[in-house]
Each structure stands twice: as C-alpha cells, then as structure tokens.
Write an enzyme that holds these catalytic residues in place. Structure first.
Site, PDB file in Angstrom:
ATOM      1  N   LYS A  44       9.492  64.607  52.864  1.00 47.40           N
ATOM      2  CA  LYS A  44      10.604  65.438  52.400  1.00 47.40           C
ATOM      3  C   LYS A  44      11.283  64.742  51.227  1.00 47.40           C
ATOM      4  O   LYS A  44      11.320  63.501  51.175  1.00 47.40           O
ATOM      5  CB  LYS A  44      11.607  65.609  53.557  1.00 47.40           C
ATOM      6  CG  LYS A  44      12.913  66.294  53.191  1.00 47.40           C
ATOM      7  CD  LYS A  44      12.718  67.759  52.881  1.00 47.40           C
ATOM      8  CE  LYS A  44      14.028  68.416  52.421  1.00 47.40           C
ATOM      9  NZ  LYS A  44      13.785  69.792  51.911  1.00 47.40           N
ATOM     10  N   CYS A 127      14.829  71.489  43.055  1.00 46.47           N
ATOM     11  CA  CYS A 127      15.444  72.036  44.277  1.00 46.47           C
ATOM     12  C   CYS A 127      16.426  73.144  43.893  1.00 46.47           C
ATOM     13  O   CYS A 127      17.349  72.907  43.116  1.00 46.47           O
ATOM     14  CB  CYS A 127      16.183  70.956  45.067  1.00 46.47           C
ATOM     15  SG  CYS A 127      17.037  71.706  46.492  1.00 46.47           S
ATOM     16  N   SER A 191       9.500  76.372  45.350  1.00 44.08           N
ATOM     17  CA  SER A 191       9.810  77.763  45.698  1.00 44.08           C
ATOM     18  C   SER A 191      10.407  78.478  44.479  1.00 44.08           C
ATOM     19  O   SER A 191      10.950  77.838  43.577  1.00 44.08           O
ATOM     20  CB  SER A 191      10.784  77.807  46.871  1.00 44.08           C
ATOM     21  OG  SER A 191      11.947  77.078  46.554  1.00 44.08           O
TER      22      SER A 191
END
Ligand code: RRO
Length: 308
Positions: A44, A127, A191
């Site tokens: 992570k 992010c 994403s």
C-alpha cells in the site's frame, strides 16, 4: 509457458502482481501475497505517519467496476521499513509504494525506504482521494520538481504511478518529464479520479468521503488503462518499461495490456473481490491465451498491438 518479466534489471517470476492499495496494508496481507502465486509483492502507498484513512463506506464494488475513497490508510513508513527485509524472504520482488503530503515527506520516506533496499520503489503521484491535495501528476511542474528531488535520494530502481491522461499533449509532456527525471519504470493507471456512483434504490451516493466522489477501478476502466499504456509505450519505444494497471479480470485482459506495451501487470479491484487465489487463475488463463496465439512467453506479446 514463460511468464517471467524483467523490469529495470529486476526479474519477476511472473508478470502478474497485485496493485498498490488493495489488500496490501498489513503484515498479514502482505505475507499472504508473498505466499501466493503473485510475481511481486506491492505495498500500500505509505505516508510518514500511520493513517486510519477516510470514514466508511469507502470502497464499493458494482457491476463491472468499483469506486473507492480509502484515504491512504497505512501503517506509516517505519512499519514498512521494518517489514521489507522480511518480505524479501519470499524470493520475489518487493515494490514499495511511496506517497506523501508534501515534497519533503516524499523525500524523507523515499530516503528511509531506499535504505532497506526494496527491489523497486513506486512513487504514487496519483492518489485522487485526499481532500485539499490534488493529484500531483496533473500538475506537470510540481511532478517534475518532486521526481527530480526524489531521484537524487533513491538508488533503487524508481518508478511512478500515474493517473490516466486523456489528451496526447499530456502524454507528450509527462513522457518527456519522466525521461528527463530518469524514471526506471511507470505503472499506469491509478483509478480514474473523482467518479460518482449512485445507488438506484436509495438515490444516494455509495461511499461516504468527499460527498461520494471517488476513484473508479475494475472492468469499466480497461479502455482508458490500455490507451495510457499504449500512449506511453509509443513514446518510450522500450526505454522505460511499463506496468499496466486497470480493468484486469481475465487472462485475455492481461494479454491486451501486454499487446498495448506493458511488460507486467497489476490488479486491484479483481484482487479485492477474489483474493490471492486469483493469481494462479490468471496465470492459467494467460498461458491458455498465449498458447492459442502460438507464443512461448509473455514477453513476446509486449507491444505487438496491430493498427489498422
Ligand atoms: O488510498 C486511497 O484512497 C487511494 C490511493 Br492512495 C490511490 O493511489 N488510488 C486510489 O484509488 N485510492
């Protein structure tokens, strides 16, 4: 079938690995990845201090996709400094994903992580889920300055995780920055930031943070992921290897990422949904696809996309 990959001089037992983020926060999760058929262990993204992340619900899967706003939950970089030597005993590459809330934080974490010698370091510039902190890789000057600083303190192979770009001008600009900053590999895509999913039953958003806006993953993002892999592959011409991320659920999806120019792939949403047994399934499925194409290795497929 030979599914090995080589990235920045590091050999991967297979080209299939987890993506930073999903099920790779704790020692238990990372050890489970180490014990699976994955080709690498990816952590992570870590910050200086431990974080609980955003309030729940913060991850929801829906047909053909997922939305998340995890908010960087992680153990804090010191825990990963302590853990990385143990993870290396699984005899597959360890990729440490590094994030931060300021350039100094990125540099400090990268320095500390470099000292424990992960096989590769992946700098997360994308992010989408921290309020007040825009995705760094959409600010080209900030990204260039940050990568220049980090490159000076990192001796290990260093790559960057990028968000999707939607215009060739942006691919041109970012590709030239990455070459200039001597980046050893890239992972594309993170994403798709700030999507919105609505529950038809309740007329409500499905995740709590940021009013429901969050990063989209899963099958629905595959065309955007493939386009970004291809766009960078065409610009790099093999000088910077690419790890393809986005929309992978099957061996055929991996094959398409290879065709577009990825040397290896990472998997997020499908891994969250299926767990560690997914890696063996995908290995099998990719082998079947490559055999049907008459190929002996995954490397042979890399960049072989045909144009009309
Ligand atoms: O933790 C997150 O919310 C998160 C991160 Br750091 C990221 O890079 N991408 C994403 O979809 N979620």
């Amino acid at each position: 079938m030979n599914l090995t990959a080589s990235i920045a001089g590091i050999t991967f037992p297979t080209c299939i690995m987890n993506a930073a983020g999903a099920r790779c926060v704790t020692a238990e999760e990372l050890e489970a990845i180490g014990n699976s058929r994955t080709g690498a262990i990816v952590t992570k993204s870590m910050t200086r201090d431990a974080r609980d992340g955003n309030p729940s619900p913060r991850y929801v899967a829906f047909p053909h996709g997922s939305i998340n706003s995890m908010g960087l939950p992680n153990l804090g970089h010191q825990a990963y400094v302590d853990l990385i030597p143990r993870l290396k005993e699984f005899n597959k590459p360890v990729i440490a994903s590094v994030a931060g809330f300021s350039p100094d934080e990125f540099v400090d974490i990268a320095t500390a992580i470099d000292a424990v010698k992960p096989d590769l370091m992946e700098i997360n510039l994308s992010c989408p889920n921290i309020e007040g902190h825009p995705q760094i890789a959409y600010d080209f000057d900030a990204a260039e300055q940050l990568l220049t600083r980090i490159r000076k303190v990192v001796n290990r192979p260093m790559g960057t995780k990028l968000p999707p770009y939607f215009d060739p001008v942006h691919h041109d600009h970012m590709a030239s920055i990455l070459e200039q900053c001597r980046v050893d590999f890239i992972s594309v895509i993170n994403s798709i930031g700030n999507g919105l999913v609505i529950d038809p039953e309740t007329d409500a958003v499905v995740i709590k943070p940021k009013g429901g806006f969050g990063g989209l993953g899963g099958a629905i993002i595959k065309p955007v992921a493939l386009a970004n892999v291809r766009a960078f592959a065409l610009r790099f011409q093999g000088r910077i290897p690419i790890i393809g991320v986005g929309g992978i659920e099957t061996g055929q999806d991996i094959y398409e990422h290879l065709l577009a120019g990825a040397s290896a792939v990472q998997i997020g949403t499908a891994f969250v949904e299926e767990g560690t047994q997914m890696f063996a399934r995908l290995e099998q499925e990719l082998t079947t696809v490559l055999e049907s194409k008459g190929l002996q290795s995954s490397t042979e497929a890399v960049g072989r996309l045909k144009e009309l």
